[in-house]
Design a protein around this motif. Structure first.
Motif, short mmCIF file in Angstrom:
data_model
loop_
_atom_site.label_atom_id
_atom_site.label_comp_id
_atom_site.label_asym_id
_atom_site.label_seq_id
_atom_site.Cartn_x
_atom_site.Cartn_y
_atom_site.Cartn_z
N UNK A 97 0.86 -1.19 0.00
CA UNK A 97 0.00 0.00 0.00
C UNK A 97 0.89 1.24 0.00
N UNK A 98 0.79 2.04 -1.04
CA UNK A 98 1.55 3.29 -1.11
C UNK A 98 0.88 4.32 -0.22
N UNK A 99 1.61 4.78 0.80
CA UNK A 99 1.06 5.68 1.83
C UNK A 99 -0.08 4.97 2.57
N UNK A 100 0.26 3.87 3.17
CA UNK A 100 -0.71 2.99 3.82
C UNK A 100 -1.62 3.69 4.83
N UNK A 220 1.08 7.89 13.04
CA UNK A 220 0.78 6.46 13.09
C UNK A 220 1.03 5.74 11.79
N UNK A 221 1.32 4.46 11.89
CA UNK A 221 1.50 3.56 10.74
C UNK A 221 1.26 2.13 11.21
N UNK A 222 0.57 1.28 10.45
CA UNK A 222 0.07 1.46 9.08
C UNK A 222 -1.28 2.14 9.00
N UNK A 223 -1.86 2.50 10.15
CA UNK A 223 -3.05 3.34 10.14
C UNK A 223 -2.80 4.56 11.00
N UNK A 224 -3.58 5.60 10.76
CA UNK A 224 -3.37 6.85 11.49
C UNK A 224 -3.61 6.66 12.96
N UNK A 225 -4.63 5.85 13.31
CA UNK A 225 -4.88 5.62 14.73
C UNK A 225 -5.41 4.21 14.90
#
Length: 225
Positions: A97-100, A220-225
Motif C-alpha cells: 500500500x503506497x502511503x498505507x 501512526x502507521x500502518x493506520x493513522x490511529x
C-alpha cells in the motif's frame, strides 16, 4: 516468522471522495494479486452514495453521475475489498500500500473495525526512510515511479497505481535495499512504524518552528490511529 517475498504480493489502492480518511468514501478499489508469474488485477467502481467533489473527480476522472450509473453499491465494494485483503494475508501474501495510513485508515473509518492482521509494505515510507535526504520535494507515486524506473500507465487510476506501487516495492527489495528482504514480517512492520513516527515527528517540529499549523501531521502507521 516469514520474510518479505517480493514475488508474492497483494497490491491495494483506493480512489475516493476525499483526502480526509475520516470522511472519504470509496469510488474505485483495486487489488492486484501477484503470486510468482501469476498476476490478477481486479478493480471495482462503487457508487459512494454521496456527491463526488469536483476536485476529487478531477484527480481520478470519475464524476458523481458516472459512479451512480456504473458503480456497484458502496457497502458491497467495501466488504469485498476487506475480504480480499484478509484472504491475501491468509494465503501468505504481503499487502503493498503506497502511503498505507491513508488507504487503511479509510477502511477502518468505513467499517469501524478493520484491523491489520498481516504484513504490510509501504513503498512510500521505505523510500523516505532509506533515502531521506534525496533532493527534490515530491515523493508522490508519479515521482517515485520515475525515480525507480517503473511504469505508471495512468496516474490516479486505481489499478495502475497499485501495479506501480508493487513494481516500486520489487525494485526497492531486489535492487536497492535487499537487506529488507532479510527482515521477518514483524521486524519489517516495526521498522516502518518507527520510521514513520520519526519522519512525521520531524516534519511536525519543522512546521511548528516556522509558526505553521501541524495539527494534521499524523505519526501512526500502518493506520493513522
Amino acid at each position: 516468522m516469514p520474510t518479505f517475498n517480493a514475488s508474492r504480493m497483494l497490491s491495494f489502492d483506493l480512489e475516493t471522495t476525499s483526502v480526509n480518511p475520516a470522511e472519504a468514501r470509496i469510488v474505485t478499489s483495486a487489488l492486484v494479486r501477484i503470486d510468482g508469474r501469476d498476476v490478477q488485477a481486479n478493480e471495482t467502481m462503487a457508487d459512494p452514495g454521496v456527491e463526488i467533489p469536483e476536485e476529487a473527480a478531477k484527480i481520478h476522472g470519475i464524476t458523481t453521475e458516472k459512479a451512480r450509473a456504473e458503480g456497484r453499491p458502496h457497502d458491497e465494494v467495501l466488504a469485498e475489498t476487506v475480504e480480499a485483503i484478509k484472504k491475501g494475508w491468509e494465503d501468505g501474501l504481503t499487502l503493498i500500500v503506497f502511503n498505507a495510513p491513508y488507504d487503511l485508515s479509510v477502511l477502518r473509518a468505513l467499517t469501524g473495525d478493520f484491523t491489520v492482521t498481516g504484513p504490510v509494505y509501504d513503498p512510500y515510507v521505505i523510500d523516505r526512510a532509506r533515502d531521506r535526504y534525496r533532493k527534490g520535494k515530491k515523493r508522490n507515486l508519479t515521482a517515485l515511479s520515475e525515480f525507480y524506473g517503473v511504469q505508471l500507465e495512468n496516474a490516479h487510476e486505481a489499478t495502475s497505481d497499485a501495479l506501480a506501487a508493487a513494481r516500486i516495492a520489487w525494485k526497492q527489495v531486489k535492487q536497492f535495499w535487499p537487506e529488507l528482504s532479510e527482515m521477518d514480517s514483524d521486524e519489517l512492520m516495526e521498522y516502518q512504524a518507527v520510521q514513520q513516527y520519526e519522519l512525521q515527528s520531524d516534519l511536525k517540529k519543522y512546521l511548528e518552528s516556522r509558526g505553521r499549523d501541524a495539527s494534521d501531521v499524523a505519526t501512526g502507521w500502518p493506520m493513522i490511529s
